[in-house]
Design an enzyme around this catalytic site. Structure first.
Site, PDB file in Angstrom:
ATOM      1  N   ASN A  88      19.559   5.178  -0.374  1.00  0.00           N
ATOM      2  CA  ASN A  88      18.770   5.021   0.847  1.00  0.00           C
ATOM      3  C   ASN A  88      19.387   3.969   1.753  1.00  0.00           C
ATOM      4  OD1 ASN A  88      16.888   6.413  -1.005  1.00  0.00           O
ATOM      5  ND2 ASN A  88      15.446   6.149   0.669  1.00  0.00           N
ATOM      6  N   SER A 132      -0.708   4.146   5.245  1.00  0.00           N
ATOM      7  CA  SER A 132      -0.062   5.381   5.698  1.00  0.00           C
ATOM      8  C   SER A 132       0.011   5.479   7.217  1.00  0.00           C
ATOM      9  CB  SER A 132      -0.830   6.594   5.145  1.00  0.00           C
ATOM     10  OG  SER A 132      -2.161   6.583   5.628  1.00  0.00           O
ATOM     11  N   TRP A 157       7.756  -4.598   0.946  1.00  0.00           N
ATOM     12  CA  TRP A 157       8.442  -3.592   0.134  1.00  0.00           C
ATOM     13  C   TRP A 157       9.779  -3.177   0.744  1.00  0.00           C
ATOM     14  CZ3 TRP A 157       6.108  -3.975  -4.196  1.00  0.00           C
ATOM     15  CH2 TRP A 157       4.715  -4.067  -4.269  1.00  0.00           C
ATOM     16  N   ILE A 158      10.553  -4.155   1.188  1.00  0.00           N
ATOM     17  CA  ILE A 158      11.822  -3.856   1.846  1.00  0.00           C
ATOM     18  C   ILE A 158      12.971  -4.095   0.864  1.00  0.00           C
ATOM     19  CG2 ILE A 158      13.241  -4.237   3.865  1.00  0.00           C
ATOM     20  CD1 ILE A 158      10.336  -3.204   4.383  1.00  0.00           C
ATOM     21  N   GLU A 367       8.527   6.645   0.888  1.00  0.00           N
ATOM     22  CA  GLU A 367       8.634   7.724   1.878  1.00  0.00           C
ATOM     23  C   GLU A 367       7.384   8.603   1.929  1.00  0.00           C
ATOM     24  OE1 GLU A 367      11.130   6.265   0.802  1.00  0.00           O
ATOM     25  OE2 GLU A 367      12.508   6.181   2.497  1.00  0.00           O
ATOM     26  N   GLY A 368       6.243   8.001   1.679  1.00  0.00           N
ATOM     27  CA  GLY A 368       4.973   8.715   1.764  1.00  0.00           C
ATOM     28  C   GLY A 368       4.415   9.050   0.408  1.00  0.00           C
ATOM     29  N   SER A 369       3.252   8.518   0.092  1.00  0.00           N
ATOM     30  CA  SER A 369       2.623   8.720  -1.206  1.00  0.00           C
ATOM     31  C   SER A 369       2.197  10.176  -1.406  1.00  0.00           C
ATOM     32  CB  SER A 369       1.398   7.818  -1.333  1.00  0.00           C
ATOM     33  OG  SER A 369       0.392   8.239  -0.422  1.00  0.00           O
TER      34      SER A 369
END
Length: 400
Positions: A88, A132, A157-158, A367-369
């Site tokens: 990523n 979200s 969370w980076i 990238e989205g739960s």
């Protein structure tokens, strides 16, 4: 229709596995013990060409495409899950976003070093209270002062942010914009060049002590105007586009980790003897192994489909969301099966079960739960919102 990998992709898969086995296993242990960022191994990944697949040769890439990205991310994550993060930060969400949206000068300045592993990248969108809704809840601000912007706020969370040389970071340039996403802008940041940037690693038991996720604090942190990515107010579109490429890598990474959990379960079931024979002879164990086998194979096909779709230059939102959601399910199933097959030994540090499940838990959110994907998929299936309604920027030379 041929579902086999092309010969060049099969060779790439084998070469990636060979590299990861030789360099990203034993050598990584020294970095884990010290907690030092694994600069040498990230650079080795870049030198081997693992980050350059979607980039043209004049930038140092191989122009192999996004199916190649999926193959590489899967194999790296199967063998060394922590190093899947680099797919990523050094390939998809950081440098490809700059390549996709940056000026020629920005691309030439930042992209070659990132994909070579010579500079470390990050992608900074999430905030502690964002959930979200990264646009509506974004609190980080960017105020223009002459030839630079002044950024204040925090990000959560980076990954790689404690070592990053370059990053794509999003901030609110217009706090009064309606709707809120029109007030978001994107910036190429250089944490080691300007003061006012702090990264605090987050303690995440079971995950790497070398390749960390952090909380970022910005205190009058400067970004030159020439480092703005795209126009003011274009940040939300850039972020959503970037997440498509992130879902490709995360889907493949989850598939690779799920395969590692399945492989461990199969090996243990054949080695563990109870009552005079291996537990592999027990029908319930066979049933659970069968469930995981089918799920992992389906997840792999879906992950490869994202890469193929991107290589054709098509909008991938629908297939990427479905693949990310299903890869989450497959990985969780494979992780649970490993716990059941190993029994009490699943808790032992000498076995990989706890570690693999820790990475599965982490990636189910990235990238989205699951619930975010359910909403996207459900609204698309019901005709409420077409998942392919937004134009997707894809500068890959082979697209179309």
């Amino acid at each position: 229709m041929n579902f086999d990998l092309p010969a060049d992709m099969a060779a790439l898969k084998e070469a990636t596995a060979d590299f990861a086995t030789r360099r990203l296993t034993e050598e990584a242990e020294a970095f884990e013990r010290s907690g030092e960022f694994a600069y040498d191994l990230i650079r080795a990944m870049g030198e081997t060409g693992l980050f350059g697949a979607p980039f043209p040769e004049d930038l140092g890439g191989s122009a192999a495409g996004f199916l190649a990205v999926s193959v590489i991310a899967e194999e790296v994550s199967r063998i060394a899950p922590a190093y899947g993060y680099a797919m990523n930060m050094q390939c998809a969400t950081c440098p490809y976003t700059i390549y996709n949206w940056g000026s020629p000068a920005q691309v030439e300045r930042f992209v070659p070093g990132l994909i070579a592993g010579e500079s470390i990248g990050m992608f900074a969108l999430s905030e502690a209270g964002g959930g979200s809704d990264p646009a509506g809840a974004m609190r980080t601000t960017a105020r223009r002062e002459g030839d630079h912007y002044v950024l204040n706020g925090s990000k959560m969370w980076i990954t790689f942010s404690h070592a990053a040389d370059v990053g794509v970071l999003f901030a609110r340039t217009d706090p009064k914009a309606e709707p809120a996403h029109r007030g978001i802008s994107a910036f190429i940041v250089e944490p080691k060049r300007f003061e006012g940037y702090t990264a605090q690693p987050i303690d995440l038991p079971g995950l790497s002590k070398s390749l960390r996720s952090c909380e970022i604090f910005l205190d009058d942190f400067k970004v030159p105007v020439e480092n703005r990515l795209g126009d003011e107010g274009e940040g939300f579109k850039i972020a959503m586009n970037a997440l498509e490429y992130g879902r490709l890598t995360v889907s493949a990474r989850l598939t690779g980790i799920a395969q590692a959990a399945l492989d461990a379960s199969v090996a243990y079931a054949n080695e563990r003897f109870v009552g005079g024979g291996p537990i592999a002879r027990h029908q319930l164990v066979q049933e659970r192994i069968a469930d995981a086998t089918v799920a992992v194979e389906a997840a792999r096909l879906m992950a490869y489909r994202i890469g193929w779709t991107m290589d054709q230059g098509r909008v991938s939102t629908r297939v990427a969301s479905r693949a990310k959601y299903f890869a989450t399910q497959a990985a969780r199933l494979a992780g649970d099966v490993a716990r059941e097959v190993f029994g009490g030994n699943a808790l032992a540090a000498e076995y990989p079960v706890q570690r693999l499940n820790a990475y599965i838990d982490m990636l189910t959110v990235g990238e989205g739960s699951e619930n975010v994907q359910r909403i996207l998929i459900g609204e698309d299936a019901l005709g409420i919102k077409d998942a392919t309604r937004h134009t997707m920027r894809n500068r890959f030379v082979g697209a179309g």
